[in-house]
Enzyme design. Structure first.
Site, PDB file in Angstrom:
ATOM      1  N   GLU A   1      -6.588   4.538  -5.612  1.00  0.00           N
ATOM      2  CA  GLU A   1      -7.834   4.832  -4.894  1.00  0.00           C
ATOM      3  C   GLU A   1      -8.271   6.231  -5.335  1.00  0.00           C
ATOM      4  O   GLU A   1      -7.848   7.227  -4.779  1.00  0.00           O
ATOM      5  CB  GLU A   1      -7.620   4.779  -3.373  1.00  0.00           C
ATOM      6  CG  GLU A   1      -8.936   4.907  -2.625  1.00  0.00           C
ATOM      7  CD  GLU A   1      -8.790   5.171  -1.123  1.00  0.00           C
ATOM      8  OE1 GLU A   1      -9.734   4.880  -0.389  1.00  0.00           O
ATOM      9  OE2 GLU A   1      -7.739   5.685  -0.682  1.00  0.00           O
TER      10      GLU A   1
ATOM     11  N   ASP B   1      -2.940   4.818  -2.057  1.00  0.00           N
ATOM     12  CA  ASP B   1      -3.908   5.303  -1.082  1.00  0.00           C
ATOM     13  C   ASP B   1      -4.249   6.775  -1.256  1.00  0.00           C
ATOM     14  O   ASP B   1      -3.354   7.608  -1.419  1.00  0.00           O
ATOM     15  CB  ASP B   1      -3.281   5.106   0.312  1.00  0.00           C
ATOM     16  CG  ASP B   1      -4.210   5.479   1.438  1.00  0.00           C
ATOM     17  OD1 ASP B   1      -5.180   4.744   1.657  1.00  0.00           O
ATOM     18  OD2 ASP B   1      -3.968   6.512   2.087  1.00  0.00           O
TER      19      ASP B   1
ATOM     20  N   HIS C   1     -11.370  -2.805   3.114  1.00  0.00           N
ATOM     21  CA  HIS C   1     -11.202  -2.572   4.556  1.00  0.00           C
ATOM     22  C   HIS C   1     -11.848  -1.274   5.042  1.00  0.00           C
ATOM     23  O   HIS C   1     -11.801  -0.982   6.228  1.00  0.00           O
ATOM     24  CB  HIS C   1      -9.704  -2.538   4.866  1.00  0.00           C
ATOM     25  CG  HIS C   1      -9.031  -1.359   4.226  1.00  0.00           C
ATOM     26  ND1 HIS C   1      -8.916  -1.238   2.848  1.00  0.00           N
ATOM     27  CD2 HIS C   1      -8.496  -0.233   4.741  1.00  0.00           C
ATOM     28  CE1 HIS C   1      -8.319  -0.084   2.565  1.00  0.00           C
ATOM     29  NE2 HIS C   1      -8.054   0.539   3.696  1.00  0.00           N
ATOM     30  N   ASP C   2     -12.414  -0.494   4.141  1.00  0.00           N
ATOM     31  CA  ASP C   2     -13.068   0.761   4.524  1.00  0.00           C
ATOM     32  C   ASP C   2     -14.586   0.668   4.435  1.00  0.00           C
ATOM     33  O   ASP C   2     -15.274   1.658   4.663  1.00  0.00           O
ATOM     34  CB  ASP C   2     -12.634   1.898   3.579  1.00  0.00           C
ATOM     35  CG  ASP C   2     -11.174   2.267   3.749  1.00  0.00           C
ATOM     36  OD1 ASP C   2     -10.649   2.110   4.868  1.00  0.00           O
ATOM     37  OD2 ASP C   2     -10.565   2.720   2.760  1.00  0.00           O
TER      38      ASP C   2
ATOM     39  N   ASP D   1       0.864  -1.165   0.000  1.00  0.00           N
ATOM     40  CA  ASP D   1       0.000   0.000   0.000  1.00  0.00           C
ATOM     41  C   ASP D   1       0.908   1.225   0.000  1.00  0.00           C
ATOM     42  O   ASP D   1       1.820   1.306   0.817  1.00  0.00           O
ATOM     43  CB  ASP D   1      -0.875  -0.032   1.265  1.00  0.00           C
ATOM     44  CG  ASP D   1      -2.265   0.487   1.024  1.00  0.00           C
ATOM     45  OD1 ASP D   1      -2.376   1.623   0.537  1.00  0.00           O
ATOM     46  OD2 ASP D   1      -3.233  -0.232   1.335  1.00  0.00           O
TER      47      ASP D   1
HETATM   48  C1  GLC Z   1      -7.663   5.392   2.468  1.00  0.00           C
HETATM   49  C2  GLC Z   1      -7.582   4.088   3.210  1.00  0.00           C
HETATM   50  C3  GLC Z   1      -8.177   4.254   4.571  1.00  0.00           C
HETATM   51  C4  GLC Z   1      -7.381   5.298   5.306  1.00  0.00           C
HETATM   52  C5  GLC Z   1      -7.267   6.581   4.506  1.00  0.00           C
HETATM   53  C6  GLC Z   1      -6.162   7.442   5.043  1.00  0.00           C
HETATM   54  O1  GLC Z   1      -8.956   5.776   2.224  1.00  0.00           O
HETATM   55  O2  GLC Z   1      -8.181   3.075   2.468  1.00  0.00           O
HETATM   56  O3  GLC Z   1      -8.209   3.064   5.298  1.00  0.00           O
HETATM   57  O4  GLC Z   1      -7.987   5.575   6.540  1.00  0.00           O
HETATM   58  O5  GLC Z   1      -6.957   6.368   3.158  1.00  0.00           O
HETATM   59  O6  GLC Z   1      -4.915   6.900   4.735  1.00  0.00           O
END
Ligand code: GLC
Ligand code: CA
Length: 554
Positions: A256, A199, A328-329, A98
Site C-alpha cells: 500500500e 499496510d 475496504h477504505d 495483511d
Molecule cells: C491502511 C488500511 C486502513 C487502516 C490503516 C491503518 O490504510 O488499509 O484500513 O485504517 O492502514 O492501519
C-alpha cells in the site's frame, strides 16, 4: 523481465468481518471464508487477501494488532487459519494476510512493557518523547484527526501514532524491532501463506529529527504528508525486509504505497523490487482535498481515463501495478466512478472491463463482482468507521449543516465497502442468521450472489467472463504481459486502449449514456466480450450504445 508465479493470477480481497458468518454472532469468520472457497474458485479467483484477522481490540477493525501470532477468537482459531491455507492449496489458491507493521495496538505486550519501563528495551520499540507543558513534540495531524501525540499511560512521556491513538507507531530505526517483524513474517510464511498485502508501509520511515511543519488547517496542525515528503531512506528498510523474508520464500508482496516518486517505481516493483506489486491509487486519490472529504470533487469519466493512463505510462513494462476500483477504505467503485444517476448493469460492466483489462494484477474487492453500491446512510449513528466520524466533525467545523456533512461523508465513508456481503435475498442478505455487526445495504433483495449466479447476463457472470478471458491460453500472454497503448485519448467520455503482445486486443468503453461512434482502422477479427447483445456495426463504423464496452481481437 523475470516471469513470476503471480503475474497471471486474479486476486480477491476479503474483509473477514463482513464476508460470511458461520456461527450466527453477526461477525464474519474464517470458517465462513472456508465455506465460500468454492464460490471464489467458481468465479476464477487464485489469490485471496484477507484483511487482518489477528488478535485485536478492533479499534480500527483489526488494523490494530495486539498479537501477531494469534487469530482473534471472533474470527476463529489458528486451526481454522491453517485449514483455510490447506483448503485453498487444494484448489490451487493462495492466501495472503495483511501485514500491519507501521504500528501495533496499544494492547500489544510490547506497548504494555513500554509503559511499565519507558527507558527499557520496549520503550525503544516506539517513538517516545518527554511530555512538556502546553506543547506537543510536533504539530502533525493524525490520519484519523487530532494530534499524533498521546500520553504514555503511567509515565511522563508521550508516544507517536500517525493513525488512531490505539495504534502506536513502531520504531523501525530500532534493529531489534525489525528482527521481531521479520521473525513474524517468516513464521507465517512457514505456515504456507502465499504472501502479504503490506499496510500503510510508507509511514515506517520518519524524517528525523522530528520538527514542526507549516500548519494547513485552523487546528494549527499539518498533514503527515509534510513529514513523509522529507523522510529519506525507506528503501533500506524495505530492501532488508524483502531479503530477510519474501525473497527467500518467493512470496507475493503487494504494497500500500501512496507517495512514491516516479523515479523510485523500479525500486519498488521492478525486477528485485521491494515488493512484487503495489496498488495503483491514482484514481483513488484523484479529486480528494487537503481540507477533508467534504471538499472533494467528483471524478469524471475523462479524469478516470487520464488517471489510469498516467499510471500505466509511469510503470510501462518493467513491473506490475495492482489495479482496483475499490477496497475496504474506499467507497464502492460503481458509486464513485460512474456519473450520478447512471449506475446500472451496463455501466458497472463497462467499468469492470476497463479496469480489468489494464496491464497489471486485477484485484476484486468482495461484492465488487456483484456491482455492490454505496449505502444510503440516514444518520451518522449508523456509521461505525472511525475516520468517517472524524471527517463528519471536520465537515461540521467547516460550516456544513449536519445533513450536508452526512451527505459528504456518506460519499466517502469506508463503511460503504464494509457492509455485509450480499449472498442472497434472505434475511440479512444471507450473511448471518444473527444480527449483523454493521447494517446490510437495503438493496440486497435485488443485488445478491444467489440471483446473479443464476442469471447469465449478470454483473457476476460478466466478471467471470473477464477472468476466463484473462486465463484463456489464446489471450493470456497478451493480457498479462502485452503493452498498453491508449487510443483516441482526446475523445470525450470514451476510454480505449490496445493491449499488444502475441495478439492485438482493443478495449473500448463508451463512458456515457449517449451513443457515440468509432471507426476501427482495418476492422477486427472477433468480439471477445460485449456487455450488450449485439454490436451496431455498419461498414467499419460502430455506434456504441450507452456505457457499452467491447473487447476486440484485431
Ligand atoms: C491502511 C488500511 C486502513 C487502516 C490503516 C491503518 O490504510 O488499509 O484500513 O485504517 O492502514 O492501519
Ligand atoms: Ca461469526
Amino acid at each position: 523481465m523475470i516471469k513470476k508465479w503471480w503475474h497471471d493470477k486474479v486476486a480477491y480481497q476479503i474483509y473477514p468481518k463482513s464476508f460470511y458468518d458461520s456461527n450466527g454472532d453477526g461477525i464474519g469468520d474464517i470458517p465462513g471464508i472456508i465455506s465460500k472457497l468454492n464460490y471464489l474458485q467458481d468465479l476464477g479467483v487464485d489469490i485471496v487477501w484477507l484483511s487482518p484477522c489477528y488478535q485485536s481490540p478492533l479499534a480500527d477493525q483489526g488494523y490494530d494488532i495486539s498479537d501477531y501470532y494469534n487469530i482473534d477468537p471472533r474470527f476463529g482459531t489458528m486451526e481454522d487459519m491453517e485449514r483455510l491455507i490447506a483448503e485453498a492449496k487444494k484448489r490451487n489458491m493462495y492466501i495472503l494476510m495483511d501485514l500491519v507493521v507501521n504500528h501495533c495496538s496499544d494492547e500489544h505486550e510490547w506497548f504494555r512493557k513500554a509503559c511499565e519501563n519507558p527507558d527499557g528495551k520496549y520503550g525503544n520499540f516506539f517513538y517516545l518523547r518527554d511530555k512538556k507543558d502546553g506543547e506537543l513534540p510536533t504539530n502533525w495531524r493524525s490520519y484519523f484527526g487530532g494530534p499524533v501525540w498521546e500520553d504514555l499511560p503511567g509515565t511522563d512521556k508521550q508516544y507517536l501514532h500517525v493513525f488512531h491513538k490505539k495504534q502506536p507507531d513502531l520504531n523501525w530505526e530500532n534493529p531489534e524491532l525489525r528482527e521481531e517483524v521479520y521473525k513474524n513474517i517468516n513464521w507465517w510464511l512457514d505456515k504456507g501463506l502465499g504472501g502479504f498485502r503490506i499496510d500503510a508501509i510508507i509511514n515506517i520511515k520518519k524524517a528525523l529529527p522530528f520538527r514542526n511543519y507549516a500548519p494547513d488547517r485552523d487546528d494549527g496542525l499539518c498533514s503527515i504528508h509534510a513529514m513523509l515528503q522529507e523522510a529519506k531512506g525507506i528503501g533500506e528498510f524495505l530492501g532488508e525486509m524483502r531479503d530477510r523474508t519474501f525473497k527467500k520464500y518467493d512470496a507475493f508482496a503487494v504494497g500500500e504505497v501512496f507517495n512514491e516518486k516516479p523515479e523510485e517505481i523500479p525500486d519498488f516493483i521492478g525486477d528485485d523490487g521491494y515488493f512484487s506489486s503495489m496498488f495503483d491509487f491514482n484514481e483513488t486519490i484523484f479529486g480528494k482535498s487537503g481540507k477533508g472529504w467534504y471538499d472533494a470533487r467528483p471524478v469524471t469519466p475523462d479524469d478516470y481515463k487520464k488517471c489510469c493512463f498516467e499510471s500505466q505510462a509511469k510503470v510501462g513494462e518493467f513491473g506490475f501495478l495492482s489495479n482496483i476500483i475499490e477496497n475496504h477504505d474506499e467507497p464502492r467503485g460503481v458509486s464513485h466512478y460512474i456519473p450520478e444517476g447512471d449506475c446500472c448493469e451496463e455501466s458497472k460492466k463497462m467499468l469492470a472491463a476497463l479496469n480489468f483489462m489494464l496491464r497489471g494484477l486485477p484485484f476484486i474487492y468482495q461484492g465488487q463482482e456483484l456491482g455492490m453500491e454505496n449505502v444510503p446512510f440516514t444518520s451518522i449513528e449508523e456509521v461505525d468507521d472511525i475516520s468517517s466520524h472524524d471527517e463528519y466533525k471536520v465537515a461540521l467545523e467547516a460550516g456544513l449543516s449536519p445533513e450536508e456533512a452526512l451527505k459528504a461523508v456518506s460519499k466517502f465513508s469506508r463503511d460503504n465497502a464494509r457492509t455485509p456481503m450480499q449472498w442472497s435475498d434472505e434475511a440479512n442478505a444471507g450473511f448471518t442468521t444473527g444480527t449483523p455487526w454493521l447494517k446490510v445495504n437495503p438493496n440486497y433483495t435485488s443485488i445478491n450472489a444467489a440471483e446473479q449466479m443464476k442469471n447469465p447476463e449478470s454483473v457476476w457472470n460478466f466478471y467471470k467472463k473477464l477472468i476466463a478471458l484473462r486465463k484463456d491460453p489464446a489471450y493470456k500472454e497478451t493480457i498479462v504481459y502485452g503493452a498498453l497503448e491508449p487510443v483516441w485519448e482526446e475523445r470525450h467520455n470514451l476510454m480505449a486502449y490496445y493491449r499488444k503482445g502475441e495478439k492485438t486486443l482493443l478495449v473500448v468503453g463508451n463512458y456515457q449514456r449517449e451513443t457515440q461512434e468509432i471507426v476501427l482502422p482495418g476492422g477486427h477479427r472477433k468480439v471477445l466480450l460485449n456487455n450488450y447483445g449485439d454490436v451496431a456495426e455498419d461498414n467499419g463504423k460502430i455506434r456504441l450504445y450507452g456505457y457499452q464496452v467491447l473487447i476486440f481481437e484485431m
